[in-house]
Design a protein around this motif. Structure first.
Motif, PDB file in Angstrom:
ATOM      1  N   UNK A  29      14.650  17.056  -2.133  1.00 56.08           N
ATOM      2  CA  UNK A  29      13.803  18.144  -1.609  1.00 56.08           C
ATOM      3  C   UNK A  29      13.321  17.834  -0.193  1.00 56.08           C
ATOM      4  N   UNK A  30      12.424  16.840  -0.094  1.00 54.52           N
ATOM      5  CA  UNK A  30      11.857  16.407   1.195  1.00 54.52           C
ATOM      6  C   UNK A  30      11.636  14.894   1.091  1.00 54.52           C
ATOM      7  N   UNK A  31      11.241  14.260   2.197  1.00 52.13           N
ATOM      8  CA  UNK A  31      10.924  12.824   2.124  1.00 52.13           C
ATOM      9  C   UNK A  31       9.600  12.615   1.388  1.00 52.13           C
ATOM     10  N   UNK A  32       9.514  11.479   0.671  1.00 51.97           N
ATOM     11  CA  UNK A  32       8.265  11.118   0.013  1.00 51.97           C
ATOM     12  C   UNK A  32       7.711   9.833   0.607  1.00 51.97           C
ATOM     13  N   UNK A  33       6.393   9.658   0.524  1.00 50.22           N
ATOM     14  CA  UNK A  33       5.753   8.401   0.962  1.00 50.22           C
ATOM     15  C   UNK A  33       5.078   7.806  -0.276  1.00 50.22           C
ATOM     16  N   UNK A  34       5.607   6.652  -0.739  1.00 48.88           N
ATOM     17  CA  UNK A  34       5.218   6.195  -2.065  1.00 48.88           C
ATOM     18  C   UNK A  34       4.650   4.795  -2.158  1.00 48.88           C
ATOM     19  N   UNK A  35       3.944   4.591  -3.279  1.00 44.59           N
ATOM     20  CA  UNK A  35       3.428   3.269  -3.643  1.00 44.59           C
ATOM     21  C   UNK A  35       3.529   3.148  -5.156  1.00 44.59           C
ATOM     22  N   UNK A  36       3.376   1.941  -5.674  1.00 49.34           N
ATOM     23  CA  UNK A  36       3.426   1.751  -7.121  1.00 49.34           C
ATOM     24  C   UNK A  36       2.314   2.541  -7.797  1.00 49.34           C
ATOM     25  N   UNK A  37       2.665   3.283  -8.847  1.00 47.84           N
ATOM     26  CA  UNK A  37       1.664   4.080  -9.564  1.00 47.84           C
ATOM     27  C   UNK A  37       0.639   3.191 -10.271  1.00 47.84           C
ATOM     28  N   UNK A  38       0.967   1.899 -10.409  1.00 43.14           N
ATOM     29  CA  UNK A  38       0.027   0.983 -11.055  1.00 43.14           C
ATOM     30  C   UNK A  38      -0.906   0.311 -10.046  1.00 43.14           C
ATOM     31  N   UNK A  39      -0.710   0.588  -8.762  1.00 41.87           N
ATOM     32  CA  UNK A  39      -1.492  -0.090  -7.734  1.00 41.87           C
ATOM     33  C   UNK A  39      -2.413   0.899  -7.012  1.00 41.87           C
ATOM     34  N   UNK A  40      -3.637   0.978  -7.490  1.00 40.25           N
ATOM     35  CA  UNK A  40      -4.573   1.977  -6.965  1.00 40.25           C
ATOM     36  C   UNK A  40      -4.841   1.782  -5.467  1.00 40.25           C
ATOM     37  N   UNK A  41      -4.983   0.524  -5.090  1.00 42.94           N
ATOM     38  CA  UNK A  41      -5.300   0.233  -3.685  1.00 42.94           C
ATOM     39  C   UNK A  41      -4.175   0.729  -2.759  1.00 42.94           C
ATOM     40  N   UNK A  42      -2.924   0.461  -3.179  1.00 41.16           N
ATOM     41  CA  UNK A  42      -1.782   0.906  -2.365  1.00 41.16           C
ATOM     42  C   UNK A  42      -1.718   2.436  -2.326  1.00 41.16           C
TER      43      UNK A  42
END
Ligand code: TXA
Ligand code: MG
Length: 308
Positions: A29-42
């Protein structure tokens, strides 16, 4: 400034996610900007990078339906339908089962993007929470070069791979309520989904504001003033304006001629970005053709025009 690694190495990208880093990756679809779903700080860092309002939840990207069952309550009656739609440009809101980052909501949005590399990246990285990779209030990004310009020095890793083909964000359908609601139209259309989910409804304005926090904020809007047009006469005198639409006879300062609604979708956000880059103050967008993609396209066009 962060040192940004740009590479095709999806295993390395997954490693960066697992270590608490921020990765930009393409989806269909489009680009995503991601972090681990288990890492709240990230995950919280992403709000800062995007200047995104903190109560707007992220979609969680996974590689298979088994992760749906791990993270959320999946009603048996929906399992086959979901299975038949993934991988693909659609996100499902379900009741949350496991503790993952989701702005305190009792629900989560889940999506399985298509493509082997992205699937392998997600397999190694674990669930990845990712909004679209754009600054809040700006159009989503669909070209690699725009990603480099906007995010170099701001994220840890940019996964270089095929650019998005569809060009607008995924369809979002809320299955945590009965009847299910289409929260955001996309390439997978309302009429197609109606076959799989016969009681699916479109949201009323009130429901939309509660269920999809996004609608409270300005979105999809370029800097230039936009107008949606139905006929060529309306722009007969234009010169240094932008135009995107079906009429190949229109020659303006910056024009993008498309053949189909799908072509229009794919080019829409990059057209907005180019208008801003070229300092265009006013641009005209054709009304979409009357087919299955019209609802999604019109939704993005109307948001861009109204600045809401
Ligand atoms: O195509 C896409 O969906 C892209 C790619 C990267 O996957 N992502 C994307 O994310 O467009 P974003 O954050 O720009 O849009 C996600 C939408 C937002 O409107 C958000 O409010 C809604 O999904 N959403 C996410 N979780 C939700 C939840 N638990 N309840 C209601 N709405 C939710
Ligand atoms: Mg977005």
């Amino acid at each position: 400034m962060v040192k940004t690694e740009i590479s095709e190495d999806y295993k390395r990208a997954a490693d960066v996610i697992r270590k608490g880093g921020i990765v930009i990756f393409p989806t269909e679809t489009v680009y995503g900007i991601g972090a681990s779903s288990y890492n709240e700080e990230a995950c919280k860092k992403i709000y800062k990078i995007k200047s995104r309002p903190q109560d707007n939840p992220f979609i969680i990207h996974v590689h298979s339906i088994s992760e749906f069952e791990d993270l959320a309550f999946l009603e048996l009656e929906y399992k086959n339908q979901i299975q038949s739609l993934i991988p693909g440009p659609i996100s499902f809101i379900l009741k949350k089962k496991k503790e993952v980052f989701s702005t305190g909501l009792p629900t989560i949005g889940l999506r399985v993007p298509s493509g082997n590399i992205i699937s392998d990246f997600l397999k190694f990285a674990g669930p990845v929470s990712a909004p679209s990779a754009n600054l809040s209030g700006k159009p989503s990004i669909t070209r690699f070069n725009d990603i480099i310009e906007e995010f170099s020095g701001k994220v840890d890793f940019i996964l270089k791979f095929k650019e998005p083909e569809i060009g607008i964000e995924s369809t979002v359908i809320d299955l945590s309520v009965n009847p299910p609601i289409l929260l955001r139209p996309g390439k997978i259309s309302f009429s197609f989904l109606k076959i799989k989910f016969p009681n699916l409804i479109l949201p009323s304005k009130e429901i939309n504001e509660i269920k999809s926090p996004r609608v409270k904020y300005k979105h999809y809007s370029p800097d230039c003033k936009l107008q949606l047009i139905k006929s060529i006469k309306e722009i007969s005198t234009i010169k240094k304006y932008g135009y995107i639409g079906f009429d190949s006879s229109i020659k303006t300062f910056h024009s993008v001629i498309v053949k189909t609604n799908e072509d229009y979708m794919k080019n829409l956000y990059s057209f907005f970005i180019d208008c801003d880059k070229k300092g265009i103050k006013e641009a005209y967008c054709d009304y979409p053709k009357d087919d299955d993609s019209k609802m999604a396209l019109l939704n993005r066009l109307e948001k861009a025009v109204s600045g809401k």
